[in-house]
Design a protein around this motif. Structure first.
Motif, PDB file in Angstrom:
ATOM      1  N   GLN A  53     108.288  72.828  78.730  1.00 13.34           N
ATOM      2  CA  GLN A  53     107.548  71.575  78.611  1.00 13.34           C
ATOM      3  C   GLN A  53     107.135  71.094  79.997  1.00 13.34           C
ATOM      4  O   GLN A  53     107.958  71.059  80.918  1.00 13.34           O
ATOM      5  CB  GLN A  53     108.390  70.509  77.912  1.00 13.34           C
ATOM      6  N   ILE A  54     105.871  70.725  80.125  1.00  6.60           N
ATOM      7  CA  ILE A  54     105.352  70.253  81.409  1.00  6.60           C
ATOM      8  C   ILE A  54     104.716  68.887  81.226  1.00  6.60           C
ATOM      9  O   ILE A  54     104.361  68.490  80.113  1.00  6.60           O
ATOM     10  CB  ILE A  54     104.322  71.246  82.008  1.00  6.60           C
ATOM     11  N   ARG A  55     104.604  68.170  82.335  1.00  2.00           N
ATOM     12  CA  ARG A  55     103.935  66.857  82.341  1.00  2.00           C
ATOM     13  C   ARG A  55     102.775  66.909  83.316  1.00  2.00           C
ATOM     14  O   ARG A  55     102.938  67.259  84.492  1.00  2.00           O
ATOM     15  CB  ARG A  55     104.918  65.765  82.730  1.00  2.00           C
ATOM     16  N   VAL A  56     101.603  66.536  82.825  1.00  2.00           N
ATOM     17  CA  VAL A  56     100.389  66.491  83.637  1.00  2.00           C
ATOM     18  C   VAL A  56     100.021  65.024  83.843  1.00  2.00           C
ATOM     19  O   VAL A  56      99.783  64.292  82.869  1.00  2.00           O
ATOM     20  CB  VAL A  56      99.237  67.254  82.964  1.00  2.00           C
ATOM     21  N   GLY A  57     100.013  64.586  85.094  1.00  2.62           N
ATOM     22  CA  GLY A  57      99.724  63.189  85.405  1.00  2.62           C
ATOM     23  C   GLY A  57      98.504  63.037  86.291  1.00  2.62           C
ATOM     24  O   GLY A  57      98.095  63.964  86.994  1.00  2.62           O
ATOM     25  N   TYR A 100      99.599  59.999  81.915  1.00  2.00           N
ATOM     26  CA  TYR A 100     100.098  61.371  81.882  1.00  2.00           C
ATOM     27  C   TYR A 100     100.167  61.849  80.443  1.00  2.00           C
ATOM     28  O   TYR A 100     100.132  61.055  79.483  1.00  2.00           O
ATOM     29  CB  TYR A 100     101.471  61.484  82.554  1.00  2.00           C
ATOM     30  N   VAL A 101     100.307  63.165  80.284  1.00  2.00           N
ATOM     31  CA  VAL A 101     100.450  63.776  78.966  1.00  2.00           C
ATOM     32  C   VAL A 101     101.476  64.899  79.073  1.00  2.00           C
ATOM     33  O   VAL A 101     101.542  65.594  80.095  1.00  2.00           O
ATOM     34  CB  VAL A 101      99.086  64.307  78.459  1.00  2.00           C
ATOM     35  N   ASP A 102     102.321  65.043  78.039  1.00  2.00           N
ATOM     36  CA  ASP A 102     103.317  66.110  77.985  1.00  2.00           C
ATOM     37  C   ASP A 102     102.825  67.225  77.069  1.00  2.00           C
ATOM     38  O   ASP A 102     102.318  66.962  75.974  1.00  2.00           O
ATOM     39  CB  ASP A 102     104.658  65.576  77.477  1.00  2.00           C
ATOM     40  N   VAL A 103     102.990  68.450  77.525  1.00  4.68           N
ATOM     41  CA  VAL A 103     102.516  69.622  76.782  1.00  4.68           C
ATOM     42  C   VAL A 103     103.638  70.661  76.749  1.00  4.68           C
ATOM     43  O   VAL A 103     104.324  70.876  77.750  1.00  4.68           O
ATOM     44  CB  VAL A 103     101.257  70.217  77.440  1.00  4.68           C
TER      45      VAL A 103
END
Length: 414
Positions: free
Chosen positions: A150-154, A190-193
């Motif tokens: 799981q990654i977070r893109v901010g 941000y969004v978590d993917v």
């Protein structure tokens, strides 16, 4: 005399014509993108208005800078008249410098037959892009086993990132989804993917985010090493309390791991052969720190004195694992583990996929954990304790003790 008489009139006309240019002002400046990244191309649109009562003639318009490059410097070499109360837009295609900072290119209007208008236009250049961080990933990877990362893109920048797409790639990397389309990501949002990654070898997992800033495409990314090792957080199934008697092997399966095991099945391997009625024993789900009993019937050929017990199970991602434990055909107690738990492509030959329904334990009892507890003995013990408490409260125990004491005293007197 006539010539000298007309000189004041000509001077007054020139003064009136010059004063009309002072009524031309810059009313707005628009940027696309609002904030440039180093090397970005975009537009600067400057709007001017004639607030006076007379028309003015603009010879040309230009924007000058030693840092910000004007890509269409000849676009306004000829302009024309700007009527009283009217506005006019000038759009310049520009390219930002390669260093961050605030730059001030000069906008210049050259009026016909008079002076010009000069105006400094601030241009922001910021190298802040999207950030990617890993929130959750496996402690260790296994070959051809699917694991979640799981990654977070901010977006820490000052402007919206448009058309955000997130990719997972790498040599020897397979993903359940090659990319995720996020769309617009506002400032400080941000969004978590989550990606399901299956590596076929030790490699490097690349996680990239692509987005647009105006007409410019940009990419941010991180690299995650994929190294194989033992899974210390998964299910760990252990066999104990093994009993072998007359072609039947029984025992308990305990889950000593940190995660639940699914579709747990127990059977025997060569040289033993599983036979009816219990060719394979389906335990179903086995939670962490729980156990369940099994019973497998078998036949064995030749003079072999031992055979393997085979356990297969699945994790929450559907990966299949198996372990083998060597059992003596004439002994009982703890089974000796053979091969470590290892992912496999499927269940052993002759086994079905199983399900999550619990199997039947010893003496027809189902489930795990409490199935083998001595319920009858516990109930009898509780009845005895309750009877003693009631007898004590009603004084029966004291009376009985007194009666026993009197009989003993009479015996002594005799």
């Amino acid at each position: 005399m006539v010539i000298f008489a007309t000189i004041p009139f000509i001077a007054a006309a020139d003064d009136s014509e010059d004063s009309s240019y002072t009524d031309v002002t810059v009313t707005s400046v628009e940027y696309d993108p609002e904030v440039f990244m180093p090397g970005d191309e975009g537009t600067i649109t400057i709007t001017v208005k004639n607030t006076g009562d007379e028309s003015v003639t603009i010879s040309r318009a230009e924007i000058y800078s030693k840092d910000v490059t004007n890509l269409n410097d000849e676009a306004y070499d000829t302009v024309g008249a700007l009527g009283a109360g009217n506005s006019m837009e000038f759009t310049f295609n520009v390219k930002a410098p390669l260093k961050e900072g605030i730059y001030y290119p000069r906008f210049y209007l050259d009026f016909y037959g008079s002076s010009g208008l000069s105006y400094n236009v601030p241009v922001k250049v910021d190298d802040t892009g999207l950030t990617i961080s890993v929130i959750d990933s496996p402690d260790a990877w296994q070959e051809d086993v699917s694991k979640s990362i799981q990654i977070r893109v901010g977006n820490p920048s000052q402007v919206t990132a448009d058309g955000v797409i997130i990719y997972a790639s790498g040599d020897g990397i397979e993903s359940d989804q090659t990319s995720y389309f996020v769309g617009a990501l506002e400032p400080n949002e941000y969004v978590d993917v989550t990606f399901e990654i299956t590596p076929s070898k030790e490699t490097t997992l690349k996680l990239n985010a692509e987005w647009n800033n105006g007409m410019n495409s940009h990419t941010s990314g991180i690299s995650v090493p994929v190294e194989f090792g033992e899974d210390t957080t998964g299910a760990d199934l252990v066999i104990n309390n093994v009993e072998v008697s007359g072609g039947t092997v029984t025992g308990d399966v305990s889950n000593a791991g940190l995660e639940d095991a699914y579709s747990v099945i127990v059977t025997v391997g060569s040289p033993a052969e599983a036979i009816e009625p219990y060719k394979q024993y389906v335990l179903g789900s086995l939670e962490s720190d729980d156990f369940s009993s099994f019973e497998v019937t078998y036949s064995i050929q030749g003079s072999s004195s031992s055979f393997p017990l085979v356990i297969t199970w699945k994790d929450e991602n559907g990966n299949t694992y198996s372990s083998e434990y060597t059992v003596s055909a004439s002994s009982s107690g703890m089974a000796v583990e053979g091969d470590d738990s290892a992912p496999s492509g499927g269940a052993p030959s002759g086994m079905n996929g199983g399900g999550r329904s619990g199997g039947m334990g010893m003496m027809g009892m189902s489930g795990a954990g409490f199935a083998n507890m001595p319920i009858a003995e516990i109930i009898i013990g509780l009845i005895i304790v309750i009877g003693l408490v009631v007898a004590w409260k009603k004084g029966y125990l004291a009376k009985a003790a007194k009666a026993v004491k009197e009989k003993l005293n009479k015996g002594d007197r005799k």
